[in-house]
Scaffold this motif. Structure first.
Motif, PDB file in Angstrom:
ATOM      1  N   LEU A  54      32.806  48.503  32.876  1.00  0.00           N
ATOM      2  CA  LEU A  54      33.659  47.581  32.143  1.00  0.00           C
ATOM      3  C   LEU A  54      34.204  46.513  33.089  1.00  0.00           C
ATOM      4  N   GLU A  55      34.386  45.323  32.570  1.00  0.00           N
ATOM      5  CA  GLU A  55      34.920  44.187  33.309  1.00  0.00           C
ATOM      6  C   GLU A  55      34.063  43.797  34.512  1.00  0.00           C
ATOM      7  N   SER A  56      32.752  43.987  34.395  1.00  0.00           N
ATOM      8  CA  SER A  56      31.823  43.535  35.439  1.00  0.00           C
ATOM      9  C   SER A  56      30.463  43.269  34.786  1.00  0.00           C
TER      10      SER A  56
END
Length: 116
Positions: A54-56
Motif C-alpha cells: 500500500l502507498e507504493s
C-alpha cells in the motif's frame, strides 16, 4: 608480445576494480517478502492474485502454484492481496535483513442481494 607499462597499470587497475566489485556484491543481501496465496476454504493455491504494498508502486502477481516474491528494503509495510471475487486481506509486516514468509488465505466474497 608484451605489455607496455601504461597498459599493465591499466590492466591491473581494472582487475582490482573487478575484484572489489565481486567482494562488495557478495555482501549485499536480498530481502523482501515471499509466500503463497491460497483459497481459505480448500487450501488450493490461487494464481494471478495481485500482491502489493500500500502507498507504493511495488507489486507482483502469484504464479500458477500461488507463489509470489517481492523485493523490499528493510522497513514496515502494509501488504495487501487482491483477487476479484475474493475478500482482500491486508497485513502489516516488518522486513528486516532477510526474506520474510508472508502467506495469505483469501475467502470467497459472498454477497447476497435482497429481493425487491
Amino acid at each position: 608480445m608484451g605489455f607496455t607499462l601504461p597498459e599493465m597499470k591499466y590492466l591491473i587497475i581494472h582487475i582490482i576494480l573487478l575484484f572489489l566489485t565481486v567482494i562488495l556484491m557478495s555482501n549485499v543481501k536480498a530481502q523482501g517478502i515471499m509466500g503463497t496465496v491460497t483459497d481459505a476454504e480448500t487450501g488450493k493455491p490461487l494464481n494471478l492474485v495481485e500482491v502489493f504494498v500500500l502507498e507504493s508502486d511495488k507489486k507482483t502477481v502469484t504464479s500458477n502454484n500461488g507463489k509470489y516474491q517481492l523485493s523490499l528494503a528493510p522497513g514496515i509495510y502494509k501488504v495487501a492481496a487482491f483477487y476479484l471475487g475474493r475478500q482482500s486481506e491486508i497485513k502489516t509486516i516488518e522486513v528486516k535483513e532477510d526474506w520474510l514468509v508472508l502467506s495469505f488465505q483469501l475467502k470467497e466474497w459472498l454477497e447476497t442481494l435482497d429481493e425487491v
